[in-house]
Design a protein around this motif. Structure first.
Motif, PDB file in Angstrom:
ATOM      1  N   GLY A   1      11.242  -6.259  -5.915  1.00  0.00           N
ATOM      2  CA  GLY A   1      11.330  -6.115  -7.367  1.00  0.00           C
ATOM      3  C   GLY A   1       9.959  -5.986  -8.000  1.00  0.00           C
ATOM      4  N   LEU A   2       9.006  -6.788  -7.547  1.00  0.00           N
ATOM      5  CA  LEU A   2       7.647  -6.717  -8.071  1.00  0.00           C
ATOM      6  C   LEU A   2       7.042  -5.338  -7.809  1.00  0.00           C
ATOM      7  CD1 LEU A   2       5.101  -8.013  -9.286  1.00  0.00           C
ATOM      8  CD2 LEU A   2       4.530  -8.798  -6.971  1.00  0.00           C
ATOM      9  N   ILE A   3       7.242  -4.814  -6.628  1.00  0.00           N
ATOM     10  CA  ILE A   3       6.702  -3.492  -6.309  1.00  0.00           C
ATOM     11  C   ILE A   3       7.324  -2.422  -7.205  1.00  0.00           C
ATOM     12  CG2 ILE A   3       6.670  -1.685  -4.541  1.00  0.00           C
ATOM     13  CD1 ILE A   3       6.110  -3.920  -2.488  1.00  0.00           C
ATOM     14  N   GLU A   4       8.621  -2.522  -7.445  1.00  0.00           N
ATOM     15  CA  GLU A   4       9.257  -1.540  -8.335  1.00  0.00           C
ATOM     16  C   GLU A   4       8.679  -1.629  -9.750  1.00  0.00           C
ATOM     17  OE1 GLU A   4      11.190   0.976  -7.345  1.00  0.00           O
ATOM     18  OE2 GLU A   4      10.845   0.139  -5.349  1.00  0.00           O
ATOM     19  N   LEU A   5       8.441  -2.834 -10.233  1.00  0.00           N
ATOM     20  CA  LEU A   5       7.817  -3.002 -11.554  1.00  0.00           C
ATOM     21  C   LEU A   5       6.396  -2.448 -11.555  1.00  0.00           C
ATOM     22  CD1 LEU A   5       9.050  -6.587 -12.484  1.00  0.00           C
ATOM     23  CD2 LEU A   5       9.739  -4.425 -13.556  1.00  0.00           C
ATOM     24  N   MET A   6       5.664  -2.691 -10.475  1.00  0.00           N
ATOM     25  CA  MET A   6       4.307  -2.175 -10.372  1.00  0.00           C
ATOM     26  C   MET A   6       4.312  -0.641 -10.328  1.00  0.00           C
ATOM     27  SD  MET A   6       2.708  -4.953  -7.714  1.00  0.00           S
ATOM     28  CE  MET A   6       1.062  -4.256  -7.660  1.00  0.00           C
ATOM     29  N   GLN A   7       5.256  -0.067  -9.591  1.00  0.00           N
ATOM     30  CA  GLN A   7       5.345   1.392  -9.535  1.00  0.00           C
ATOM     31  C   GLN A   7       5.602   1.977 -10.922  1.00  0.00           C
ATOM     32  OE1 GLN A   7       8.478   2.060  -6.670  1.00  0.00           O
ATOM     33  NE2 GLN A   7       7.017   2.409  -5.013  1.00  0.00           N
ATOM     34  N   GLU A   8       6.480   1.346 -11.660  1.00  0.00           N
ATOM     35  CA  GLU A   8       6.846   1.851 -12.989  1.00  0.00           C
ATOM     36  C   GLU A   8       5.709   1.688 -14.000  1.00  0.00           C
ATOM     37  OE1 GLU A   8       8.957   3.756 -15.802  1.00  0.00           O
ATOM     38  OE2 GLU A   8       9.591   3.530 -13.717  1.00  0.00           O
ATOM     39  N   ASN A   9       5.012   0.561 -13.934  1.00  0.00           N
ATOM     40  CA  ASN A   9       4.057   0.232 -14.992  1.00  0.00           C
ATOM     41  C   ASN A   9       2.585   0.430 -14.648  1.00  0.00           C
ATOM     42  OD1 ASN A   9       5.965  -0.784 -17.038  1.00  0.00           O
ATOM     43  ND2 ASN A   9       6.456  -2.246 -15.425  1.00  0.00           N
TER      44      ASN A   9
ATOM     45  N   THR B   1       0.826  -1.210   0.000  1.00  0.00           N
ATOM     46  CA  THR B   1       0.000   0.000   0.000  1.00  0.00           C
ATOM     47  C   THR B   1       0.857   1.256   0.000  1.00  0.00           C
ATOM     48  OG1 THR B   1      -1.749  -1.180   1.179  1.00  0.00           O
ATOM     49  CG2 THR B   1      -1.830   1.225   1.218  1.00  0.00           C
ATOM     50  N   ILE B   2       1.811   1.312   0.927  1.00  0.00           N
ATOM     51  CA  ILE B   2       2.670   2.496   1.031  1.00  0.00           C
ATOM     52  C   ILE B   2       3.419   2.755  -0.275  1.00  0.00           C
ATOM     53  CG2 ILE B   2       4.807   3.340   2.112  1.00  0.00           C
ATOM     54  CD1 ILE B   2       3.820   2.068   4.719  1.00  0.00           C
ATOM     55  N   CYS B   3       3.865   1.689  -0.900  1.00  0.00           N
ATOM     56  CA  CYS B   3       4.691   1.841  -2.103  1.00  0.00           C
ATOM     57  C   CYS B   3       3.897   2.131  -3.371  1.00  0.00           C
ATOM     58  CB  CYS B   3       5.551   0.598  -2.302  1.00  0.00           C
ATOM     59  SG  CYS B   3       6.834   0.425  -1.044  1.00  0.00           S
TER      60      CYS B   3
END
Length: 131
Positions: A82-90, A20-22
């Motif tokens: 890593g999944l969160i970073e991909l989700m943030q980007e996409n 949630t935070i991310c």
């Protein structure tokens, strides 16, 4: 699945909080001027996740060990970062995925695993020996 929910409720809640935070917009704070504050935040979140996990692991007297324990305590949280970073980007317009954030996540996981495995583990052993 029910057994996991019973043994690791705070860990599961903490994972949901991290997601949630991310994935929500970041409000402006006075800490925005602190150099690398976002990286320190990632380290702190994943370090805290490790501490919570290891505390519940020892409290529940789980029989995970060896490679399975390494996968659950280290590999899965790093992959989550890593999944969160991909989700943030996409998937968001308000956040961006960054390699340095992913590295900060991994550093937090490793610190949390080291403290959890050795310090929290020793504390639980000492408490159980006194009983």
């Amino acid at each position: 699945m029910i057994k996991i929910l019973r043994r690791y409720p705070v860990t599961i809640l903490f994972v949901a909080v991290i997601f949630t935070i991310c994935l929500i917009p970041v409000p402006e704070t006075p800490l925005d001027d602190v150099k690398f504050i976002d990286k320190w935040t990632h380290v702190a979140l994943y370090f805290s996740l490790g501490i919570v996990y290891w505390t519940e692991y020892y409290h529940s007297r789980s029989n995970l060990g060896g490679m399975r324990l390494f996968i659950v305590a280290v590999i899965l949280p790093v992959l989550m970062g890593g999944l969160i970073e991909l989700m943030q980007e996409n998937l968001t317009d308000c956040r961006s995925g960054e390699w340095l954030d992913f590295a900060a996540d991994a550093v937090g996981v490793l610190f949390g695993a080291a403290v959890g495995r050795f310090i929290i583990g020793n504390l639980f052993r000492k408490v159980r020996e006194k009983k």
